[in-house]
Design a protein around this motif. Sequence first.
Motif, PDB file in Angstrom:
ATOM      1  N   PHE A 249       1.704 -18.972  43.754  1.00 33.35           N
ATOM      2  CA  PHE A 249       1.808 -19.486  42.395  1.00 33.35           C
ATOM      3  C   PHE A 249       0.483 -19.316  41.643  1.00 33.35           C
ATOM      4  O   PHE A 249       0.448 -18.787  40.528  1.00 33.35           O
ATOM      5  CB  PHE A 249       2.198 -20.959  42.425  1.00 33.35           C
TER       6      PHE A 249
ATOM      7  N   THR B  69      -0.193 -16.342  38.728  1.00 32.06           N
ATOM      8  CA  THR B  69      -0.569 -16.790  37.391  1.00 32.06           C
ATOM      9  C   THR B  69      -1.816 -16.052  36.915  1.00 32.06           C
ATOM     10  O   THR B  69      -1.890 -15.582  35.772  1.00 32.06           O
ATOM     11  CB  THR B  69      -0.818 -18.310  37.376  1.00 32.06           C
TER      12      THR B  69
ATOM     13  N   LEU C 270      10.799 -18.733  42.930  1.00 28.97           N
ATOM     14  CA  LEU C 270      10.680 -19.872  42.015  1.00 28.97           C
ATOM     15  C   LEU C 270       9.247 -20.006  41.494  1.00 28.97           C
ATOM     16  O   LEU C 270       9.026 -20.301  40.314  1.00 28.97           O
ATOM     17  CB  LEU C 270      11.110 -21.156  42.724  1.00 28.97           C
TER      18      LEU C 270
ATOM     19  N   MET D 274       8.014 -19.623  37.547  1.00 31.72           N
ATOM     20  CA  MET D 274       7.220 -20.573  36.761  1.00 31.72           C
ATOM     21  C   MET D 274       5.866 -20.007  36.333  1.00 31.72           C
ATOM     22  O   MET D 274       5.357 -20.327  35.258  1.00 31.72           O
ATOM     23  CB  MET D 274       7.014 -21.855  37.569  1.00 31.72           C
ATOM     24  N   SER D 275       5.283 -19.157  37.177  1.00 34.33           N
ATOM     25  CA  SER D 275       3.924 -18.692  36.895  1.00 34.33           C
ATOM     26  C   SER D 275       3.801 -17.871  35.609  1.00 34.33           C
ATOM     27  O   SER D 275       2.838 -18.067  34.862  1.00 34.33           O
ATOM     28  CB  SER D 275       3.356 -17.925  38.092  1.00 34.33           C
TER      29      SER D 275
ATOM     30  N   LEU E 178       5.663 -18.192  32.940  1.00 30.78           N
ATOM     31  CA  LEU E 178       5.802 -19.177  31.854  1.00 30.78           C
ATOM     32  C   LEU E 178       4.489 -19.912  31.635  1.00 30.78           C
ATOM     33  O   LEU E 178       4.027 -20.084  30.496  1.00 30.78           O
ATOM     34  CB  LEU E 178       6.910 -20.172  32.197  1.00 30.78           C
ATOM     35  N   LEU E 179       3.883 -20.345  32.746  1.00 27.67           N
ATOM     36  CA  LEU E 179       2.616 -21.064  32.648  1.00 27.67           C
ATOM     37  C   LEU E 179       1.515 -20.139  32.119  1.00 27.67           C
ATOM     38  O   LEU E 179       0.716 -20.537  31.261  1.00 27.67           O
ATOM     39  CB  LEU E 179       2.233 -21.620  34.018  1.00 27.67           C
TER      40      LEU E 179
ATOM     41  N   LEU F 215      10.242 -12.993  33.714  1.00 35.97           N
ATOM     42  CA  LEU F 215      11.296 -13.965  34.019  1.00 35.97           C
ATOM     43  C   LEU F 215      12.551 -13.274  34.530  1.00 35.97           C
ATOM     44  O   LEU F 215      13.196 -13.738  35.474  1.00 35.97           O
ATOM     45  CB  LEU F 215      11.626 -14.799  32.782  1.00 35.97           C
TER      46      LEU F 215
END
Length: 399
Positions: A21, A25, A147, A151-152, A154-155, A258
């Motif tokens: 994660f 990112t 997962l 999320m990464s 988006l962040l 995504l």
Amino acid sequence: MQSAWRGNAARYLISQNLFVFGSSTVTFAILWYLALKTASGAWMTYASLAGTLPAILISLFAGVWADRCSRKWLVIGASAIVTVLTLILAVVFLTVDHSLWVLLAISAVRSFGNGVEMPAANALLPEIVPKEQLTRMNGLNQIVMSLMLLMSPLLAGWILGDAGIFWIFIVDATTALLAILALLRLDPPKRKRAPVTDSNWQELKSGLTAVVHNHTLAVFMAFVALAYILITPSSQLSTLYVKRTFGSGVWALTFNELAWTVGASLGGLYIVLNKQLKAPLNTMVIGFFGSGIAFFAMGLVEPFWVYLFFMFVSGIFYPIMQAAQTIYLQETVSPELMGRTFSLWQILSTGIYPIAMLGYGPLADVIPIGPIFVVTGLALAVAATIFYWQHRRSATNAD
């Protein structure tokens, strides 16, 4: 005993996916920052070289260390050093030197750490999980990883757009600390380690010799190298392709990631639902063939939503082919050579990208990226078909 391996497996999954994660990112943020600032295929090549070449240089020796030392402490040490150096360079970028080369230095440092960590981490899982549970655990790892990758971006997009790239590195440091704390509680059973010789080179040579003399494994490694050379454009140039073709907004880059990660989550779920892959090489071929068809379609002139659909499809096949390769090696390679075998596999898979990008990057500044996707996607599907028939013929002759 049952609860012991389950507890270790849970700590392994938590630690590895926290690393994923934070690292993803940072990777997304740096790639997007460079793409938006430069719109240059050459800079994408520099980023690819910085992100993978150091791992190639260190990976084979890291495989020797993984066979010789504690794999748990090797992962912890590499992750801690990388996190500290990343924060130092991030402060330099923020306060002293705003040059894009500092971001490449961060990528290079992280690549060194990844080159040390990945062979040890892949070889650690069979130590703590019963063989009959390897397929399920690899599939579960792929789902959780997907997962995290969902999320990464988006962040990364939110932080990059609203707070600035420095805060990306703060998130990375936080997740690395939590991952290390989880690993500290992992208690792998004692294992037979590779004998220590006078030279790392001797141990490296013995591991490579064992792979080369195993015909099935040697053919597998050769196919993996070719396949990832053909995957390189869609993996390394998709960000630039989206920027040039569909617009320069961060939202477009976010949806690009995504689409892939949602597909990858479904692919990981497929692996989990299969308690054991009885023919991992056949499953791997399906993954590569499907990916090739998806890459071909991504390169055609289409609306953005159609491109996203095939990016989603390619995401489904990625964990399938990745988990199948991992399971094949974990089930067939002896524990004493597993670290060196995984380091060679890492070089021939993700490590092949910078070499291939030396050709693809400059080419992307001369011709449109779409036709590159089309040609390499078709070539990947053909290569997967040839490997399948070759493997089937070899298996028939062996019987």
